[in-house]
Design an enzyme around this catalytic site. Sequence first.
Site, PDB file in Angstrom:
ATOM      1  N   ASP A 178     -10.414  -9.369   7.630  1.00  0.00           N
ATOM      2  CA  ASP A 178     -11.809  -9.167   7.214  1.00  0.00           C
ATOM      3  C   ASP A 178     -12.524 -10.507   7.084  1.00  0.00           C
ATOM      4  OD1 ASP A 178     -11.891  -6.460   7.193  1.00  0.00           O
ATOM      5  OD2 ASP A 178     -12.206  -6.230   5.037  1.00  0.00           O
TER       6      ASP A 178
ATOM      7  N   LYS B 151       3.670 -15.141   1.455  1.00  0.00           N
ATOM      8  CA  LYS B 151       3.703 -15.940   0.229  1.00  0.00           C
ATOM      9  C   LYS B 151       5.166 -16.118  -0.177  1.00  0.00           C
ATOM     10  CE  LYS B 151       0.724 -16.800  -2.498  1.00  0.00           C
ATOM     11  NZ  LYS B 151       0.225 -18.164  -2.815  1.00  0.00           N
TER      12      LYS B 151
ATOM     13  N   TYR C 107       0.831  -1.222   0.000  1.00  0.00           N
ATOM     14  CA  TYR C 107       0.000   0.000   0.000  1.00  0.00           C
ATOM     15  C   TYR C 107       0.861   1.266   0.000  1.00  0.00           C
ATOM     16  CZ  TYR C 107      -3.939  -3.051   1.194  1.00  0.00           C
ATOM     17  OH  TYR C 107      -4.894  -4.035   1.188  1.00  0.00           O
TER      18      TYR C 107
ATOM     19  N   ASP D 210      -2.449 -17.959   1.349  1.00  0.00           N
ATOM     20  CA  ASP D 210      -3.646 -18.539   0.720  1.00  0.00           C
ATOM     21  C   ASP D 210      -4.144 -19.739   1.526  1.00  0.00           C
ATOM     22  OD1 ASP D 210      -1.259 -19.727  -0.058  1.00  0.00           O
ATOM     23  OD2 ASP D 210      -1.966 -20.281  -2.055  1.00  0.00           O
TER      24      ASP D 210
ATOM     25  N   ASP E 255      -5.041  -7.248   5.820  1.00  0.00           N
ATOM     26  CA  ASP E 255      -6.291  -6.585   5.444  1.00  0.00           C
ATOM     27  C   ASP E 255      -7.337  -7.642   5.065  1.00  0.00           C
ATOM     28  OD1 ASP E 255      -8.116  -4.728   4.661  1.00  0.00           O
ATOM     29  OD2 ASP E 255      -6.915  -3.844   3.059  1.00  0.00           O
TER      30      ASP E 255
END
Length: 363
Positions: free
Chosen positions: A254, A193, A142, A226, A250
Amino acid sequence: MTMHKLMLLPGDGIGPEIMAEVEKIVDWVSKAYSVSFDVSQGLIGGCSYDAFGVPLSDETLKTAQAVDAIIMGAVGGPKWDGVDYDKRPEAGLLRLRKELDAFANLRPAICFDALADASSLKRELVSGLDILFVRELSSGVYFGEPRGIETLADGSRVGINTQRYTEAEIERIAHVGFEMARKRGGRVASAEKSNVMEAGLLWRQIVTEIHERHYSDVELNHILADNCAMQLVKNPKQFDVILTDNLFGDLLSDEAAMLTGSLGMLPSASLGNGALPGLYEPVHGSAPDIAGEGLANPIAAVLSFAMALRYSLNMGDVATAIEQAVDRVLADNIRTGDIYTEGTVRVTTSQMGDALLKKLDDM
Ligand code: NAD
């Protein structure tokens, strides 16, 4: 008598309504525990833009930086949709987090037993769920440079963002993750990852080093982000602390939020290195669709204050009492509209605050 400096920033939409209930709990704590709070209030978001032409004024920021903890409501709403990007309500919140050097975002995903049936998963999978996400908040994709939308030689466009983490950034968030695990179940799952991203590989290496050097008493597992997303819906109770970067944090937090029933129940904390105050706020937004109607659930804001007591004011026992009061009010089937189900009692924002106060009095 101990004196704590608090700043309340109600913000926009339902912010002022839920903050009024937080104020009731602040008053209760000061009376019940003989502590005194020096409480200041300020504007942030759209209301600050309307008053001062900026979503966070220098003066408000200065006051905020000098307190022990900041409790925020929420910012934003359709009224400010046309405002320039750098003056939008959300820009005020981003500036506040940046100026506080808040790099560690703590998001508990707790499923209160009385709400287990509101989860998208089966009761037995979520009842008693208690995960703490430790998300890096100030770096990663970000913020990484280069970024932007550029035009290529053939006239087509390319969108660019950069996932970038320095050793020091990974180290400091890893310390937070391991320290939190020590105060809880003693287990960290570090999600990245590393199979396809160099930034993820470095993340894994640094987290491993910090663990070996300082936290061999904590159990560390590495998990690909994942797979973490899949495990969260398959068997979420396997996790204690999930340590992860800005982007994956993030998404994963959520996802976990949906396991717990409602957005209106979820608090968060954004912490820096301890030199500046922590910022405590509900995960939800300003809910303009229900603002001003007494329909908002104040529990996420109240639990955010409880987190401030635990992490900034060294009053973990009081935080636990507030969390127990929430649990018991829910067990009495008292519900705001967002968590209402047939057979329970629907109450307004302020009635929910009063029910919490009554429980605290009775405990
Ligand atoms: P939202 O979280 O405000 O609302 C999503 C849905 O959940 C709405 O139906 C709302 O009524 C409901 N809801 C949220 N909080 C609730 C509560 N405490 N009690 C009962 N119901 C609740 O998200 P959104 O609608 O996508 O965004 C609205 C505004 O909030 C936007 O301007 C957005 O930018 C802003 N926002 C701010 C923050 C923040 O301040 N940290 C976070 C997210 C969104």
